[in-house]
Design a protein around this motif. Sequence first.
Motif, PDB file in Angstrom:
ATOM      1  N   GLY A   1       8.132  -4.319  -1.609  1.00 52.77           N
ATOM      2  CA  GLY A   1       8.071  -3.553  -3.008  1.00 52.77           C
ATOM      3  C   GLY A   1       8.404  -4.466  -4.272  1.00 52.77           C
ATOM      4  O   GLY A   1       8.137  -3.925  -5.245  1.00 52.77           O
ATOM      5  N   PHE A   2       8.639  -5.312  -4.095  1.00 47.42           N
ATOM      6  CA  PHE A   2       9.226  -6.472  -5.016  1.00 47.42           C
ATOM      7  C   PHE A   2       8.126  -7.511  -5.475  1.00 47.42           C
ATOM      8  O   PHE A   2       8.373  -8.252  -6.462  1.00 47.42           O
ATOM      9  CB  PHE A   2      10.310  -7.247  -4.822  1.00 47.42           C
TER      10      PHE A   2
ATOM     11  N   SER B   1      10.135   4.865  -6.746  1.00 43.64           N
ATOM     12  CA  SER B   1      10.315   3.592  -7.084  1.00 43.64           C
ATOM     13  C   SER B   1       9.926   2.648  -5.855  1.00 43.64           C
ATOM     14  O   SER B   1      10.396   2.735  -4.799  1.00 43.64           O
ATOM     15  CB  SER B   1      11.772   3.291  -7.214  1.00 43.64           C
ATOM     16  N   PRO B   2       8.955   1.575  -6.181  1.00 45.13           N
ATOM     17  CA  PRO B   2       8.536   0.654  -5.070  1.00 45.13           C
ATOM     18  C   PRO B   2       9.651   0.016  -4.328  1.00 45.13           C
ATOM     19  O   PRO B   2       9.768  -0.238  -3.211  1.00 45.13           O
ATOM     20  CB  PRO B   2       7.714  -0.141  -5.796  1.00 45.13           C
ATOM     21  N   LYS B   3      10.631  -0.333  -5.123  1.00 48.79           N
ATOM     22  CA  LYS B   3      12.014  -1.040  -4.434  1.00 48.79           C
ATOM     23  C   LYS B   3      12.663  -0.294  -3.439  1.00 48.79           C
ATOM     24  O   LYS B   3      13.002  -0.786  -2.474  1.00 48.79           O
ATOM     25  CB  LYS B   3      12.519  -1.637  -5.710  1.00 48.79           C
ATOM     26  N   ILE B   4      12.804   0.907  -3.873  1.00 50.04           N
ATOM     27  CA  ILE B   4      13.817   1.787  -3.019  1.00 50.04           C
ATOM     28  C   ILE B   4      12.845   2.075  -1.803  1.00 50.04           C
ATOM     29  O   ILE B   4      13.274   2.245  -0.717  1.00 50.04           O
ATOM     30  CB  ILE B   4      14.306   3.330  -3.843  1.00 50.04           C
ATOM     31  N   VAL B   5      11.689   2.492  -1.986  1.00 50.03           N
ATOM     32  CA  VAL B   5      10.589   2.740  -1.074  1.00 50.03           C
ATOM     33  C   VAL B   5      10.694   1.775   0.171  1.00 50.03           C
ATOM     34  O   VAL B   5      10.789   1.866   1.199  1.00 50.03           O
ATOM     35  CB  VAL B   5       9.253   3.116  -1.470  1.00 50.03           C
ATOM     36  N   SER B   6      10.399   0.492  -0.420  1.00 45.51           N
ATOM     37  CA  SER B   6      10.162  -0.679   0.782  1.00 45.51           C
ATOM     38  C   SER B   6      11.550  -0.764   1.286  1.00 45.51           C
ATOM     39  O   SER B   6      11.577  -1.067   2.663  1.00 45.51           O
ATOM     40  CB  SER B   6       9.825  -1.888  -0.058  1.00 45.51           C
TER      41      SER B   6
ATOM     42  N   ILE C   1      13.840   1.695   1.995  1.00 50.72           N
ATOM     43  CA  ILE C   1      13.804   2.693   3.244  1.00 50.72           C
ATOM     44  C   ILE C   1      12.905   2.509   4.331  1.00 50.72           C
ATOM     45  O   ILE C   1      13.312   2.599   5.473  1.00 50.72           O
ATOM     46  CB  ILE C   1      13.464   4.178   2.570  1.00 50.72           C
ATOM     47  N   VAL C   2      11.762   2.181   3.987  1.00 51.00           N
ATOM     48  CA  VAL C   2      10.761   1.736   5.036  1.00 51.00           C
ATOM     49  C   VAL C   2      11.234   0.576   6.012  1.00 51.00           C
ATOM     50  O   VAL C   2      11.163   0.641   7.185  1.00 51.00           O
ATOM     51  CB  VAL C   2       9.456   1.151   4.335  1.00 51.00           C
ATOM     52  N   ALA C   3      11.749  -0.389   5.502  1.00 55.32           N
ATOM     53  CA  ALA C   3      12.662  -1.495   6.182  1.00 55.32           C
ATOM     54  C   ALA C   3      13.711  -0.961   7.193  1.00 55.32           C
ATOM     55  O   ALA C   3      13.671  -1.381   8.451  1.00 55.32           O
ATOM     56  CB  ALA C   3      13.254  -2.582   5.187  1.00 55.32           C
ATOM     57  N   LEU C   4      14.416   0.040   6.697  1.00 52.92           N
ATOM     58  CA  LEU C   4      15.499   0.447   7.400  1.00 52.92           C
ATOM     59  C   LEU C   4      14.777   1.245   8.849  1.00 52.92           C
ATOM     60  O   LEU C   4      15.424   1.206   9.803  1.00 52.92           O
ATOM     61  CB  LEU C   4      16.377   1.490   6.726  1.00 52.92           C
TER      62      LEU C   4
ATOM     63  N   SER D   1       0.806  -1.182   0.014  1.00 48.53           N
ATOM     64  CA  SER D   1       0.007  -0.106   0.007  1.00 48.53           C
ATOM     65  C   SER D   1       0.962   1.181  -0.077  1.00 48.53           C
ATOM     66  O   SER D   1       0.480   2.253  -0.669  1.00 48.53           O
ATOM     67  CB  SER D   1      -0.984  -0.043   1.334  1.00 48.53           C
ATOM     68  N   ILE D   2       2.045   1.228   0.774  1.00 49.16           N
ATOM     69  CA  ILE D   2       2.782   2.429   0.805  1.00 49.16           C
ATOM     70  C   ILE D   2       3.354   2.445  -0.388  1.00 49.16           C
ATOM     71  O   ILE D   2       3.511   3.719  -0.970  1.00 49.16           O
ATOM     72  CB  ILE D   2       3.756   2.132   1.997  1.00 49.16           C
ATOM     73  N   THR D   3       4.212   1.361  -1.147  1.00 47.68           N
ATOM     74  CA  THR D   3       5.017   1.811  -2.338  1.00 47.68           C
ATOM     75  C   THR D   3       3.613   2.132  -3.549  1.00 47.68           C
ATOM     76  O   THR D   3       4.103   3.021  -4.144  1.00 47.68           O
ATOM     77  CB  THR D   3       5.716   0.377  -2.503  1.00 47.68           C
ATOM     78  N   SER D   4       2.780   1.558  -3.496  1.00 49.05           N
ATOM     79  CA  SER D   4       1.922   1.766  -4.747  1.00 49.05           C
ATOM     80  C   SER D   4       1.269   3.155  -4.669  1.00 49.05           C
ATOM     81  O   SER D   4       1.236   4.119  -5.704  1.00 49.05           O
ATOM     82  CB  SER D   4       0.789   0.790  -4.912  1.00 49.05           C
ATOM     83  N   SER D   5       1.094   3.581  -3.288  1.00 51.35           N
ATOM     84  CA  SER D   5       0.372   4.982  -3.161  1.00 51.35           C
ATOM     85  C   SER D   5       1.584   6.145  -3.585  1.00 51.35           C
ATOM     86  O   SER D   5       1.289   7.094  -3.988  1.00 51.35           O
ATOM     87  CB  SER D   5      -0.141   5.088  -1.906  1.00 51.35           C
ATOM     88  N   LEU D   6       2.686   5.756  -3.138  1.00 52.44           N
ATOM     89  CA  LEU D   6       3.796   6.644  -3.298  1.00 52.44           C
ATOM     90  C   LEU D   6       4.099   6.922  -4.764  1.00 52.44           C
ATOM     91  O   LEU D   6       4.492   7.763  -5.425  1.00 52.44           O
ATOM     92  CB  LEU D   6       4.936   6.430  -2.298  1.00 52.44           C
ATOM     93  N   GLU D   7       4.189   5.570  -5.477  1.00 48.56           N
ATOM     94  CA  GLU D   7       4.418   5.446  -6.895  1.00 48.56           C
ATOM     95  C   GLU D   7       3.498   6.301  -7.722  1.00 48.56           C
ATOM     96  O   GLU D   7       3.339   7.053  -8.552  1.00 48.56           O
ATOM     97  CB  GLU D   7       4.336   4.045  -7.565  1.00 48.56           C
ATOM     98  N   ASN D   8       1.975   6.094  -7.285  1.00 45.06           N
ATOM     99  CA  ASN D   8       0.945   6.747  -7.917  1.00 45.06           C
ATOM    100  C   ASN D   8       1.024   8.236  -7.904  1.00 45.06           C
ATOM    101  O   ASN D   8       0.812   8.996  -8.628  1.00 45.06           O
ATOM    102  CB  ASN D   8      -0.354   6.314  -7.368  1.00 45.06           C
TER     103      ASN D   8
END
Length: 443
Positions: free
Chosen positions: A398-399, A179-184, A186-189, A167-174
């Motif tokens: 994000g993957f 990039s969903p991969k980079i966002v996920s 960052i969120v993980a860290l 939900s975080i990656t798709s809404s920030l992408e929209n």
Amino acid sequence: MLDFFTALDNIVWGAPLLILLVGTGIYLSLRLKLLQVLKLPKAFKLIFTDDKGEGDISSFAALATALAATIGTGNIVGVATAIKAGGPGALFWMWVAAFFGMATKYSEGLLAIKYRSKDANGEISGGPMYYITNGMGQQWKPLAVFFAVAGILVAFLGIGTFSQVNSITSSLENSFHFSPKIVSIIVALIVAVIIFGGIQSISKVSEKIVPFMAIIYIIATLTVIFANADQIIPVFKAVFTGAFTGTAAVGGFAGAVVKEAIQKGIARGVFSNESGLGSAPIAAAAAKTDQPVEQGLISMTGTFIDTLIICTLTGISILVTGKWTVAGLEGAPLTQAAFSSVFGTPGSLALTLCLVLFAFTTILGWSYYGERCFEFLFGTKHIAVYRTIFVIMVSLGGFLKLELIWIIADIVNGLMALPNLIALLILSPIIIKETKIYFNSKH
């Protein structure tokens, strides 16, 4: 693969589990004499009273942590999905699930305090696995183990990671083309920094973010609703008639039958407020209190805030704007369209921010739930292993593609509810006795 999991999901979330969930709520509501109505003012007063008793965090922090886990994508995406599939009537059945769910949540909170214990590190451990073993006896331990395994699976595969990160990656992408991969990653860290600090760290973040995001979201949805004030009465009529007669096809919307409204409304309501799932009592157990009944009352307000306030406001704002009848609009974009119709692009961006915060705090809450289940099974020595796996799972969010994730999340959710509901029914005489003693003494 998808077909197999869909079939399994339909079995798990079929009529038996929905009847057991709502039936347990109805039974407890009647036995507790509609305590969720009569004692609600007292419950809200208790949230802000000083804590007395042993525990790791304040009662308010325990509620904030439980709300962090429950106020998530279910409130934005889940409500939109339910209305799209079941029409306006789905909202009515969400209310029904929440009303009776409040008695269930009260019972969970009460048992969490009554049967909690301390782990080897001196931290409080509680929740269904403890009220099953300490309340029902060691012969029931396999049921507690079943719950704990399901709890870890929900944390790793279900509500705890993939569906939230997605939900975080798709809404920030929209909204921002991130990039969903980079966002996920960052969120993980960020998640890693917080969860390695344990429940104190998680509850501190939850206490600050949850009230802030809930107030902003409530103001925004009320603005959308009052901007379409002429639609409020017709929408309430549609909700009540749609609940019992189904909804005729409108625009590009396929006609929804009553069964669909009931199933989607109840299932999404439970997904959102988690009453009967057994997750919230894990946070409730850490509260500084020696009064099981008082913590039960505080826990009960979580379902009220989550579903009867926040989900309702989402549902009404989608309905008054008429966006639910637009073909091809569903999930978060459907709620975004409702916001944009009043606020324009800033509204869509504000909803993105709410969704990101909602989903992020849900990840934190569920990391703690999974950790306590893990500790129950494997002790405190390997908690760092659990936290590391959890962070890796968050980074993978994000993957991965969505549909299968939601289905797996739904299945493991349902598996968690079963042992918890069995325990609530078996321990119901204790819940009723404790409640009577408390209210007959001086309260």
